[in-house]
Design an enzyme around this catalytic site. Structure first.
Site, PDB file in Angstrom:
ATOM      1  N   ARG A 178       6.394 -33.621  34.452  1.00  0.00           N
ATOM      2  CA  ARG A 178       5.801 -33.740  33.116  1.00  0.00           C
ATOM      3  C   ARG A 178       6.597 -32.840  32.168  1.00  0.00           C
ATOM      4  O   ARG A 178       7.147 -31.814  32.594  1.00  0.00           O
ATOM      5  CB  ARG A 178       4.339 -33.270  33.104  1.00  0.00           C
ATOM      6  CG  ARG A 178       3.409 -34.106  33.925  1.00  0.00           C
ATOM      7  CD  ARG A 178       3.165 -35.473  33.272  1.00  0.00           C
ATOM      8  NE  ARG A 178       2.180 -36.250  34.006  1.00  0.00           N
ATOM      9  CZ  ARG A 178       2.431 -36.999  35.075  1.00  0.00           C
ATOM     10  NH1 ARG A 178       3.665 -37.068  35.548  1.00  0.00           N
ATOM     11  NH2 ARG A 178       1.482 -37.681  35.676  1.00  0.00           N
ATOM     12  N   ASP A 227      12.842 -15.754  16.368  1.00  0.00           N
ATOM     13  CA  ASP A 227      13.990 -15.905  17.279  1.00  0.00           C
ATOM     14  C   ASP A 227      14.531 -14.582  17.829  1.00  0.00           C
ATOM     15  O   ASP A 227      15.230 -14.571  18.833  1.00  0.00           O
ATOM     16  CB  ASP A 227      15.134 -16.647  16.572  1.00  0.00           C
ATOM     17  CG  ASP A 227      14.763 -18.086  16.285  1.00  0.00           C
ATOM     18  OD1 ASP A 227      13.983 -18.648  17.064  1.00  0.00           O
ATOM     19  OD2 ASP A 227      15.234 -18.628  15.272  1.00  0.00           O
ATOM     20  N   ARG A 259       0.824  -1.220   0.000  1.00  0.00           N
ATOM     21  CA  ARG A 259       0.000   0.000   0.000  1.00  0.00           C
ATOM     22  C   ARG A 259       0.851   1.261   0.000  1.00  0.00           C
ATOM     23  O   ARG A 259       0.482   2.247  -0.638  1.00  0.00           O
ATOM     24  CB  ARG A 259      -0.970  -0.032   1.180  1.00  0.00           C
ATOM     25  CG  ARG A 259      -1.996  -1.148   0.994  1.00  0.00           C
ATOM     26  CD  ARG A 259      -3.328  -0.823   1.572  1.00  0.00           C
ATOM     27  NE  ARG A 259      -4.296  -1.844   1.192  1.00  0.00           N
ATOM     28  CZ  ARG A 259      -5.301  -2.244   1.956  1.00  0.00           C
ATOM     29  NH1 ARG A 259      -5.485  -1.706   3.152  1.00  0.00           N
ATOM     30  NH2 ARG A 259      -6.147  -3.160   1.522  1.00  0.00           N
ATOM     31  N   GLU A 286       9.890 -20.676  37.357  1.00  0.00           N
ATOM     32  CA  GLU A 286      10.865 -20.793  38.448  1.00  0.00           C
ATOM     33  C   GLU A 286      12.304 -20.834  37.943  1.00  0.00           C
ATOM     34  O   GLU A 286      13.239 -20.517  38.676  1.00  0.00           O
ATOM     35  CB  GLU A 286      10.568 -22.052  39.278  1.00  0.00           C
ATOM     36  CG  GLU A 286       9.517 -21.852  40.365  1.00  0.00           C
ATOM     37  CD  GLU A 286       8.126 -21.578  39.846  1.00  0.00           C
ATOM     38  OE1 GLU A 286       7.800 -22.060  38.749  1.00  0.00           O
ATOM     39  OE2 GLU A 286       7.381 -20.858  40.531  1.00  0.00           O
ATOM     40  N   SER A 295       4.269 -26.722  42.640  1.00  0.00           N
ATOM     41  CA  SER A 295       3.952 -26.356  41.257  1.00  0.00           C
ATOM     42  C   SER A 295       5.113 -25.529  40.707  1.00  0.00           C
ATOM     43  O   SER A 295       5.321 -24.391  41.118  1.00  0.00           O
ATOM     44  CB  SER A 295       2.659 -25.549  41.238  1.00  0.00           C
ATOM     45  OG  SER A 295       2.682 -24.598  40.210  1.00  0.00           O
TER      46      SER A 295
END
Ligand code: ADP
Length: 325
Positions: free
Chosen positions: A250, A132, A29, A192, A220
Site C-alpha cells: 500500500r 525542510d 512583544r 525498515e 509488516s
C-alpha cells in the site's frame, strides 16, 4: 553610532511552517518591551509592495503561540523579482516610518531580504523557518520538529494497519531536495528503510531485504520515501516491489498535513528564541543577517551564508535506519 530604531516591520514569506506565530509573537512583544513599535505586514512581500500594514500591539499576538500557520499570512510574490517591486517595498517601509524589518521564511525569502538590504539599505534581519530544515548557516529551522512529529504520528497509525494485515507500506514525506524529514521520521518510527534525494537509491538491496524479511515471517514493513528521492520516488519503488511474489503493498502520501498543526514545544521554544534574538540584533545595529543556532550557540550569520548550498540530511542517522531495521 547605532541607527535609531523606533518601529520595526515583521512578515512571514514563502512556505508556511508551524511556529511562525510563536516567532511573530516573540518579535512583537520583545520589541514593544524595548519601546519599539511594530508594524505587521500581511501576505509576505506581496503586502510589503501593496502596503498592507497593520499596527501590532501586545494583544495582537495573544493566544497565537499554539497555532500553526501564520496569522500574518504568507504568499509567493513575483513582483519581488523586479527591481521596481523592491523599490516600492522599501518606499512603503520608509513612508510608514519602519526603520528595521524582520523576515520569517526559507531560502527564497532570504533572497528577497538580501536584495532589500543590498539595494535599498532596508535594515533586515531574517528568522530561518522551513519544515525542510535544509538552510545552511543554522542547525535547525522553525517548523521542522513539528513536521517530523506529524509524519511519525501518521506512520505510527499506518504501522498498526500494516501489522494487522501483514502489509508493506510505502510512505512519502516532504523533502524535494533533502531528506531531513524522511531520515528523522524513519528513525523515530522504526521504519525498515528510507529513501532520500542525497543518497543513491539501493533498489536491489531493498528487494533482497524485503524478500528475506517476508520469508522470515516479518510482513509488516514501513518504507519512508522523500518526495525528491533519487530513484524516481514512490511510484518507482512501488513498481519494483509489486514484482515480488506474495507481497501486499500500500502507498500513502502525507503531503501538506506535514506543514500544518499546532507547533511542538521544541518549535515554540525555538521560534520564541529566534524572534527575540532578531529584535536584539536590530537593536544592536546589525542588519543583513540571519539568526541561527550552531552547535547550541545562538548567533547571527550574514544572509549570504543562508544562501549557500542546502544542508544535506545526516548520513549517520540515514545509515542507522538500516542498521536498526
Ligand atoms: P521560501 O522562503 O519558503 O523558500 P519561496 O522560494 O517561494 O519560499 O520565496 C518566497 C518569496 O521570496 C518569493 O515569492 C519572492 O517574492 C521572494 N524571492 C525569492 N527569490 C527571490 C529573489 N531572487 N529576489 C527577490 N525576491 C525573491
Amino acid at each position: 553610532m547605532k541607527p535609531a530604531l523606533r518601529r520595526i516591520g515583521v512578515l512571514t514569506s514563502g512556505g508556511d511552517a508551524p511556529g511562525m506565530n510563536a516567532a511573530i509573537r516573540a518579535i512583537t512583544r520583545s520589541a514593544l518591551a524595548r519601546g519599539v513599535a511594530v508594524t505587521g505586514i500581511r501576505r509576505g512581500y506581496a503586502g510589503l509592495i501593496s502596503a498592507d500594514f497593520v499596527d501590532m500591539n501586545s494583544r495582537s499576538v495573544s493566544n497565537t503561540i499554539q497555532r500553526g500557520g501564520t496569522i500574518l499570512m504568507s504568499s509567493r510574490c513575483p513582483e519581488m523579482y523586479e527591481r521596481s517591486g523592491r523599490r516600492r517595498a522599501a518606499d512603503n517601509l520608509r513612508q510608514a516610518g519602519v526603520d528595521g524589518l524582520v523576515t520569517i521564511g526559507g531560502n527564497g525569502s532570504i533572497r528577497g531580504a538580501l536584495a532589500l538590504w543590498k539595494e535599498e539599505k532596508v535594515r533586515v534581519v531574517h528568522v530561518p523557518s522551513t519544515v525542510d530544515n535544509d538552510l545552511p548557516g543554522t542547525d535547525v529551522t522553525i517548523g521542522f520538529d513539528t513536521a517530523v512529529n506529524t509524519a511519525i504520528g501518521a506512520i505510527d497509525k499506518l504501522r498498526d494497519t500494516a501489522a494487522s494485515h501483514g502489509r508493506v507500506f510505502l510512505v512519502e514525506v516532504m523533502g524535494r531536495e533533502n531528506g531531513h524529514i524522511a531520515v528523522d521520521a524513519a528513525l523515530a518510527s522504526g521504519a525498515e528503510a528510507v529513501f532520500v534525494p542525497e543518497a543513491k537509491a539501493e533498489m536491489k538491496l531493498l528487494m533482497k531485504r524485503v524478500q528475506a524479511w517476508w520469508q522470515e515471517g516479518k510482513h509488516s514493513l514501513i518504507i519512508v520515501v522523500a518526495e525528491g528521492d533519487e530513484g524516481g520516488g514512490l511510484a518507482a519503488i512501488a513498481n519494483a516491489l509489486k514484482a515480488l511474489p506474495g507481497i501486499e503493498l500500500r502507498t500513502c502520501t502525507l503531503g501538506h498535513i506535514q506543514r500544518g498543526g499546532s507547533p511542538t514545544a521544541h518549535d515554540r521554544v525555538l521560534a520564541s528564541t529566534y524572534g527575540a534574538a532578531a529584535v536584539d540584533a536590530l537593536l544592536a545595529g546589525k542588519a543583513g543577517v540571519m539568526v541561527s543556532l550552531s552547535a547550541g550557540r545562538l548567533r547571527t550569520v550574514p544572509l549570504t551564508v543562508g544562501l549557500k548550498k542546502p544542508r544535506p540530511s545526516d548520513r549517520h542517522r540515514f545509515a542507522l535506519v538500516n542498521r536498526l531495521a
